[in-house]
Design a protein around this motif. Structure first.
Motif, short mmCIF file in Angstrom:
data_model
loop_
_atom_site.label_atom_id
_atom_site.label_comp_id
_atom_site.label_asym_id
_atom_site.label_seq_id
_atom_site.Cartn_x
_atom_site.Cartn_y
_atom_site.Cartn_z
N PHE A 92 -32.72 -117.55 -17.38
CA PHE A 92 -33.74 -117.65 -16.36
C PHE A 92 -33.14 -118.34 -15.15
N THR A 93 -33.65 -117.99 -13.97
CA THR A 93 -33.21 -118.60 -12.72
C THR A 93 -34.44 -119.02 -11.93
N ALA A 94 -34.27 -120.03 -11.09
CA ALA A 94 -35.36 -120.52 -10.25
C ALA A 94 -34.79 -120.74 -8.86
N GLY A 95 -35.61 -120.47 -7.82
CA GLY A 95 -35.03 -120.57 -6.49
C GLY A 95 -35.99 -120.92 -5.37
N GLU A 96 -35.39 -120.99 -4.20
CA GLU A 96 -36.14 -121.33 -3.00
C GLU A 96 -37.06 -120.20 -2.55
N ASP A 97 -36.98 -119.04 -3.18
CA ASP A 97 -37.86 -117.93 -2.85
C ASP A 97 -39.22 -118.06 -3.54
N HIS A 98 -39.50 -119.23 -4.12
CA HIS A 98 -40.77 -119.54 -4.80
C HIS A 98 -40.92 -118.76 -6.11
N SER A 119 -36.53 -109.04 -15.94
CA SER A 119 -37.60 -108.45 -16.74
C SER A 119 -38.96 -109.06 -16.44
N ARG A 120 -38.99 -110.29 -15.87
CA ARG A 120 -40.27 -110.93 -15.50
C ARG A 120 -40.05 -111.83 -14.30
N VAL A 121 -41.09 -111.96 -13.49
CA VAL A 121 -41.05 -112.83 -12.32
C VAL A 121 -42.31 -113.68 -12.32
N PHE A 122 -42.15 -114.98 -12.09
CA PHE A 122 -43.27 -115.90 -11.96
C PHE A 122 -43.26 -116.45 -10.54
N ASP A 123 -44.39 -116.37 -9.85
CA ASP A 123 -44.50 -116.88 -8.50
C ASP A 123 -45.02 -118.31 -8.51
N CYS A 124 -44.46 -119.13 -7.62
CA CYS A 124 -44.89 -120.52 -7.46
C CYS A 124 -45.38 -120.71 -6.03
N GLN A 125 -46.02 -121.85 -5.77
CA GLN A 125 -46.55 -122.11 -4.44
C GLN A 125 -45.54 -122.75 -3.51
N ALA A 126 -44.38 -123.13 -4.03
CA ALA A 126 -43.35 -123.79 -3.22
C ALA A 126 -41.99 -123.44 -3.80
N PRO A 127 -40.91 -123.71 -3.05
CA PRO A 127 -39.57 -123.50 -3.60
C PRO A 127 -39.40 -124.27 -4.91
N VAL A 128 -38.73 -123.66 -5.87
CA VAL A 128 -38.61 -124.24 -7.21
C VAL A 128 -37.34 -125.09 -7.31
N ASN A 129 -37.53 -126.37 -7.66
CA ASN A 129 -36.42 -127.33 -7.82
C ASN A 129 -35.83 -127.33 -9.21
N ALA A 130 -36.69 -127.10 -10.21
CA ALA A 130 -36.26 -127.29 -11.59
C ALA A 130 -36.99 -126.32 -12.50
N ALA A 131 -36.31 -125.94 -13.57
CA ALA A 131 -36.92 -125.12 -14.61
C ALA A 131 -36.30 -125.53 -15.93
N ILE A 182 -41.49 -121.59 -20.21
CA ILE A 182 -40.67 -122.27 -19.22
C ILE A 182 -41.54 -123.24 -18.45
N ALA A 183 -41.06 -124.46 -18.27
CA ALA A 183 -41.72 -125.43 -17.39
C ALA A 183 -41.00 -125.40 -16.05
N MET A 184 -41.76 -125.45 -14.96
CA MET A 184 -41.18 -125.35 -13.63
C MET A 184 -41.60 -126.53 -12.79
N GLY A 185 -40.71 -126.98 -11.91
CA GLY A 185 -41.02 -128.03 -10.96
C GLY A 185 -40.73 -127.52 -9.56
N ALA A 186 -41.69 -127.67 -8.65
CA ALA A 186 -41.53 -127.13 -7.30
C ALA A 186 -41.47 -128.25 -6.26
N GLN A 187 -40.99 -127.90 -5.08
CA GLN A 187 -40.79 -128.87 -4.01
C GLN A 187 -42.09 -129.47 -3.49
#
Length: 191
Positions: A2-8, A23-35, A44-49
């Motif tokens: 899995f990858t996480a990025g500044e593209d939210h 194979s799957r994409v999850f959208d976040c409300q801000a750039p993603v700092n951590a996964a 997957i747990a995600m942390g955003a900016q």
């Protein structure tokens, strides 16, 4: 993978096909700092900016931690049952972990310890049975950017802005070894 990025977005990749594809994409409300991948290998747990610097899940799957740039560490209890599709998060604790910016949080392989690193020049180790601080490792006037536990959870490696990685024996709080060679800050470490 899995990858996480500044593209939210967080992307899950199919690594078994002839040409790897998302194979799957999850959208976040801000750039993603951590996964962080849950030990169940499904969630997957995600942390955003928009507030989270780093996120970690204990290897035993009992706790999730997240840290922010205000010096706080948040702990959740995790639970699941055979009929649940997803893990349930229950807020447990807010710790004023550091005086300044918190950069990383990581659980030890035995799930008994949690380390937080900070711009205040410390790495603090918390016991997960009560989340009280057990040890503080200090590097005066330098940010402690990252940390990694040894496989037996008795040692901790730290990476700091003085360009030195250190190996600490947790029982004595003493640096056992210094790794020099970088000419600028060490911002990431893996063991």
């Amino acid at each position: 993978m899995f990858t996480a990025g500044e593209d939210h977005r967080v992307r899950i990749w199919d690594m078994l096909s002839a040409s790897p594809h998302c194979s799957r994409v999850f959208d976040c409300q801000a750039p993603v700092n951590a996964a962080c991948l849950h030990p169940n290998q499904v969630e997957i747990a995600m942390g955003a900016q928009n507030g989270v610097q780093d996120v970690a899940i204990s290897p035993d799957g009992q706790y999730m931690a997240a840290v922010n740039n205000k010096g706080n560490c948040y702990i959740w209890s995790l639970s699941s049952s055979p009929n649940q599709k997803l893990t349930t998060l229950q807020p447990k604790l807010k710790i004023a972990a550091h005086k300044r910016y918190v950069l990383r949080c990581k659980f030890s392989p035995d799930s008994r310890l949690l380390v937080t690193t900070s711009g205040d020049g410390t790495a603090r180790i918390w016991k997960t049975d009560d989340f009280n601080m057990w040890r503080e490792l200090s590097i005066d006037n330098y940010w402690v950017w990252d940390a990694a536990f040894s496989a037996d959870s008795k040692y901790l490696f730290t990476a700091s802005s003085d360009g030195i990685a250190r190996l600490w024996k947790l029982e004595t709080k003493n640096p056992e070894r210094k790794y020099t060679g970088h000419t600028k800050a060490i911002t990431a470490l893996s063991f």
